[in-house]
Scaffold this motif. Structure first.
Motif, PDB file in Angstrom:
ATOM      1  N   THR A 125      86.240  98.027 -76.424  1.00  0.00           N
ATOM      2  CA  THR A 125      86.455  99.252 -75.653  1.00  0.00           C
ATOM      3  C   THR A 125      86.426 100.440 -76.609  1.00  0.00           C
ATOM      4  O   THR A 125      87.066 100.400 -77.669  1.00  0.00           O
ATOM      5  CB  THR A 125      87.808  99.226 -74.926  1.00  0.00           C
ATOM      6  N   TYR A 126      85.703 101.450 -76.239  1.00  0.00           N
ATOM      7  CA  TYR A 126      85.641 102.636 -77.099  1.00  0.00           C
ATOM      8  C   TYR A 126      85.747 103.911 -76.268  1.00  0.00           C
ATOM      9  O   TYR A 126      85.425 103.933 -75.069  1.00  0.00           O
ATOM     10  CB  TYR A 126      84.346 102.663 -77.917  1.00  0.00           C
ATOM     11  N   TYR A 127      86.211 104.959 -76.913  1.00  0.00           N
ATOM     12  CA  TYR A 127      86.136 106.320 -76.357  1.00  0.00           C
ATOM     13  C   TYR A 127      85.855 107.266 -77.504  1.00  0.00           C
ATOM     14  O   TYR A 127      86.221 106.992 -78.658  1.00  0.00           O
ATOM     15  CB  TYR A 127      87.433 106.708 -75.608  1.00  0.00           C
ATOM     16  N   ASN A 128      85.208 108.331 -77.223  1.00  0.00           N
ATOM     17  CA  ASN A 128      84.930 109.336 -78.254  1.00  0.00           C
ATOM     18  C   ASN A 128      84.697 110.692 -77.604  1.00  0.00           C
ATOM     19  O   ASN A 128      84.408 110.812 -76.419  1.00  0.00           O
ATOM     20  CB  ASN A 128      83.719 108.929 -79.116  1.00  0.00           C
ATOM     21  N   VAL A 129      84.842 111.716 -78.429  1.00  0.00           N
ATOM     22  CA  VAL A 129      84.553 113.101 -78.041  1.00  0.00           C
ATOM     23  C   VAL A 129      83.535 113.624 -79.034  1.00  0.00           C
ATOM     24  O   VAL A 129      83.734 113.532 -80.255  1.00  0.00           O
ATOM     25  CB  VAL A 129      85.820 113.972 -78.052  1.00  0.00           C
ATOM     26  N   SER A 130      82.443 114.171 -78.507  1.00  0.00           N
ATOM     27  CA  SER A 130      81.336 114.589 -79.371  1.00  0.00           C
ATOM     28  C   SER A 130      80.941 116.025 -79.068  1.00  0.00           C
ATOM     29  O   SER A 130      81.146 116.536 -77.959  1.00  0.00           O
ATOM     30  CB  SER A 130      80.114 113.679 -79.160  1.00  0.00           C
ATOM     31  N   LEU A 131      80.362 116.646 -80.070  1.00  0.00           N
ATOM     32  CA  LEU A 131      79.747 117.966 -79.915  1.00  0.00           C
ATOM     33  C   LEU A 131      78.236 117.766 -79.857  1.00  0.00           C
ATOM     34  O   LEU A 131      77.652 117.127 -80.740  1.00  0.00           O
ATOM     35  CB  LEU A 131      80.111 118.885 -81.082  1.00  0.00           C
ATOM     36  N   GLY A 132      77.621 118.292 -78.817  1.00  0.00           N
ATOM     37  CA  GLY A 132      76.177 118.137 -78.647  1.00  0.00           C
ATOM     38  C   GLY A 132      75.444 119.436 -78.871  1.00  0.00           C
ATOM     39  O   GLY A 132      75.981 120.530 -78.628  1.00  0.00           O
ATOM     40  N   TYR A 133      74.230 119.304 -79.323  1.00  0.00           N
ATOM     41  CA  TYR A 133      73.370 120.477 -79.556  1.00  0.00           C
ATOM     42  C   TYR A 133      71.993 120.192 -78.962  1.00  0.00           C
ATOM     43  O   TYR A 133      71.364 119.174 -79.277  1.00  0.00           O
ATOM     44  CB  TYR A 133      73.233 120.757 -81.050  1.00  0.00           C
ATOM     45  N   ASN A 134      71.541 121.090 -78.102  1.00  0.00           N
ATOM     46  CA  ASN A 134      70.215 120.952 -77.494  1.00  0.00           C
ATOM     47  C   ASN A 134      69.161 121.339 -78.517  1.00  0.00           C
ATOM     48  O   ASN A 134      68.908 122.523 -78.763  1.00  0.00           O
ATOM     49  CB  ASN A 134      70.103 121.834 -76.251  1.00  0.00           C
ATOM     50  N   LEU A 135      68.555 120.326 -79.118  1.00  0.00           N
ATOM     51  CA  LEU A 135      67.616 120.563 -80.217  1.00  0.00           C
ATOM     52  C   LEU A 135      66.305 121.142 -79.696  1.00  0.00           C
ATOM     53  O   LEU A 135      65.812 122.148 -80.215  1.00  0.00           O
ATOM     54  CB  LEU A 135      67.359 119.246 -80.955  1.00  0.00           C
ATOM     55  N   PHE A 136      65.729 120.539 -78.685  1.00  0.00           N
ATOM     56  CA  PHE A 136      64.473 121.020 -78.103  1.00  0.00           C
ATOM     57  C   PHE A 136      64.662 121.126 -76.588  1.00  0.00           C
ATOM     58  O   PHE A 136      64.515 120.138 -75.869  1.00  0.00           O
ATOM     59  CB  PHE A 136      63.313 120.075 -78.420  1.00  0.00           C
ATOM     60  N   ALA A 137      65.011 122.303 -76.135  1.00  0.00           N
ATOM     61  CA  ALA A 137      65.138 122.552 -74.697  1.00  0.00           C
ATOM     62  C   ALA A 137      63.813 123.090 -74.171  1.00  0.00           C
ATOM     63  O   ALA A 137      63.212 123.979 -74.768  1.00  0.00           O
ATOM     64  CB  ALA A 137      66.261 123.552 -74.439  1.00  0.00           C
ATOM     65  N   GLY A 138      63.354 122.524 -73.052  1.00  0.00           N
ATOM     66  CA  GLY A 138      62.071 122.973 -72.511  1.00  0.00           C
ATOM     67  C   GLY A 138      61.835 122.406 -71.142  1.00  0.00           C
ATOM     68  O   GLY A 138      62.772 122.309 -70.332  1.00  0.00           O
ATOM     69  N   GLU A 139      60.609 122.026 -70.865  1.00  0.00           N
ATOM     70  CA  GLU A 139      60.233 121.501 -69.564  1.00  0.00           C
ATOM     71  C   GLU A 139      59.408 120.231 -69.720  1.00  0.00           C
ATOM     72  O   GLU A 139      58.673 120.079 -70.700  1.00  0.00           O
ATOM     73  CB  GLU A 139      59.422 122.534 -68.771  1.00  0.00           C
ATOM     74  N   SER A 140      59.543 119.334 -68.747  1.00  0.00           N
ATOM     75  CA  SER A 140      58.714 118.131 -68.670  1.00  0.00           C
ATOM     76  C   SER A 140      57.829 118.260 -67.440  1.00  0.00           C
ATOM     77  O   SER A 140      58.315 118.614 -66.363  1.00  0.00           O
ATOM     78  CB  SER A 140      59.579 116.871 -68.573  1.00  0.00           C
ATOM     79  N   PHE A 141      56.563 117.966 -67.584  1.00  0.00           N
ATOM     80  CA  PHE A 141      55.598 118.189 -66.512  1.00  0.00           C
ATOM     81  C   PHE A 141      55.162 116.866 -65.884  1.00  0.00           C
ATOM     82  O   PHE A 141      54.908 115.880 -66.581  1.00  0.00           O
ATOM     83  CB  PHE A 141      54.367 118.921 -67.056  1.00  0.00           C
ATOM     84  N   PHE A 142      55.105 116.879 -64.552  1.00  0.00           N
ATOM     85  CA  PHE A 142      54.558 115.764 -63.790  1.00  0.00           C
ATOM     86  C   PHE A 142      53.421 116.319 -62.946  1.00  0.00           C
ATOM     87  O   PHE A 142      53.648 116.989 -61.944  1.00  0.00           O
ATOM     88  CB  PHE A 142      55.636 115.137 -62.913  1.00  0.00           C
ATOM     89  N   GLY A 143      52.200 116.066 -63.386  1.00  0.00           N
ATOM     90  CA  GLY A 143      51.056 116.648 -62.709  1.00  0.00           C
ATOM     91  C   GLY A 143      50.906 118.118 -63.066  1.00  0.00           C
ATOM     92  O   GLY A 143      51.502 118.632 -64.011  1.00  0.00           O
ATOM     93  N   ALA A 144      50.077 118.808 -62.278  1.00  0.00           N
ATOM     94  CA  ALA A 144      49.786 120.208 -62.571  1.00  0.00           C
ATOM     95  C   ALA A 144      50.750 121.176 -61.910  1.00  0.00           C
ATOM     96  O   ALA A 144      50.791 122.351 -62.263  1.00  0.00           O
ATOM     97  CB  ALA A 144      48.358 120.529 -62.137  1.00  0.00           C
ATOM     98  N   ARG A 145      51.527 120.698 -60.923  1.00  0.00           N
ATOM     99  CA  ARG A 145      52.354 121.620 -60.157  1.00  0.00           C
ATOM    100  C   ARG A 145      53.841 121.360 -60.264  1.00  0.00           C
ATOM    101  O   ARG A 145      54.629 122.088 -59.669  1.00  0.00           O
ATOM    102  CB  ARG A 145      51.943 121.564 -58.689  1.00  0.00           C
ATOM    103  N   ARG A 146      54.255 120.322 -60.957  1.00  0.00           N
ATOM    104  CA  ARG A 146      55.676 120.000 -61.025  1.00  0.00           C
ATOM    105  C   ARG A 146      56.168 120.073 -62.461  1.00  0.00           C
ATOM    106  O   ARG A 146      55.602 119.449 -63.355  1.00  0.00           O
ATOM    107  CB  ARG A 146      55.946 118.604 -60.459  1.00  0.00           C
TER     108      ARG A 146
END
Length: 220
Positions: A125-146
């Protein structure tokens, strides 16, 4: 008469054709190209933006499932829950709680009768508290319109692991990917290493325990 005609022709050759007064007014500076009225008047309709429709949720919560490789004790499934709070656009805090169960070591399997740990001591059993950093924030594309918002992020934190009959201070580092499907649902895939020390084999040892998990998180 002939002299007057010659003088008129000479003046026209030197100073150009003599235009009527109306033509002279048409060439005045008040009709330069830059000051002419445009032939096309664009009709732009401004869209009304409803600011109150923008989401402001900063919390994520949800369950996760995955696999945990407990060093020397095999690979087993792991389950738990995560809670995240987004401090800014780049930084967030993540708290996790997970449970798994250790398998037998190679020595135990080969000996057939030796037992290093009891069944209760194999509970992990584990628990932890972490600090996160968004290294590469952007968009993911599915097809040409999404297009969907997404981010590749780093995690680093501290916590505790209960394993082998004791609580062990644990440091963790991880790499995750967040895919925001809607304004209230996100899907995470994350790899993390839980690092702690134990002396289950008679000597102190630093144990690296790699975890791969997938989480469904809800914004609120």
């Amino acid at each position: 008469m002939e002299n007057r005609l010659r003088l008129f022709l000479l003046s026209a050759a030197l100073f150009g054709p003599i235009a009527p007064p109306g033509v002279v007014l048409a060439q005045s500076p008040t009709q330069l190209p830059g000051e002419e009225e445009p032939l096309f008047q664009p009709q732009v309709e401004r869209r009304t933006v409803d600011i109150s429709a923008l989401d402001t949720e900063n919390f994520e919560i949800g369950p996760f499932l995955g696999f945990l490789s407990i060093e020397d004790f095999g690979v087993n499934s792991v389950a738990g829950a995560r809670l995240s709070y987004h401090i800014t656009e780049d930084f967030f805090v993540d708290a996790s709680l997970g449970v798994s169960k250790a398998d037998k070591t190679s020595y135990e399997l080969l000996s057939g009768a030796a037992q290093l740990l009891t069944d209760a001591q194999r509970d992990y059993t584990y628990y932890n508290v972490s600090l996160g950093y968004n290294l590469f924030a952007g968009e993911s594309f599915f097809g040409a319109r999404r297009a969907f918002n997404s981010a590749l992020y780093l995690l680093g934190g501290i916590g505790s692991t209960e394993f082998g009959g004791g609580d062990r201070f644990t440091a963790s580092v991880g790499l995750g990917y967040r895919f925001i499907a809607t304004d209230w649902l996100a899907i995470h895939v994350m790899m993390r290493d839980h690092i702690f020390q134990h002396d289950l084999f008679g000597v102190d040892k630093t144990s690296h325990n790699f975890e791969v998990q997938s989480a469904i998180m809800f914004f609120f």
